[in-house]
Design a protein around this motif. Sequence first.
Motif: not given
Length: 148
Positions: A73-90
């Motif tokens: 294993l070499g370097d590991i990176f993680l990008e995280l994003r948070h948002n609020k959205r409507h459920a598909e069956d809203c």
Amino acid sequence: MSEQKIVHIHIPKDELYTTTLTAGKHELISDEPENVEGGTDQGPDPYDYLLMGLGSCTLMTIKMYAKRKEWKLGDIFLELRHNKRHAEDCANCEDPESKIDVIEKELIIKGDLTDEQREKLLDISKKCPVHRTLQSDITIESMLSKEH
């Protein structure tokens, strides 16, 4: 039984949102961004810390697994994003309360690994303790303490 985690959080009376967070010997600052009235952007906001906790746990879990397997294993990176959205069956998408929290995790894995090993590490990334906690039923018990 696992060790109970305790952190201390404090906002002095002369601060609006700038918060001191203490975990053992470690001290961090949290604040609201400047685009929030009264925010001074002295530190990450609470959702940043939530994502950082999830991200650091995820990468540590991947690293432990790869080390145990003796993978290159070499370097590991993680990008995280948070948002609020409507459920598909809203049913009532006009209601702001109908939105759900979504966290996206984008993993970048360097190293001399096969596609199968990379897929296994992606699977392992979903098994870190913080990831499992966030996806479980969580009970938060709130109480008042007597003034000191």
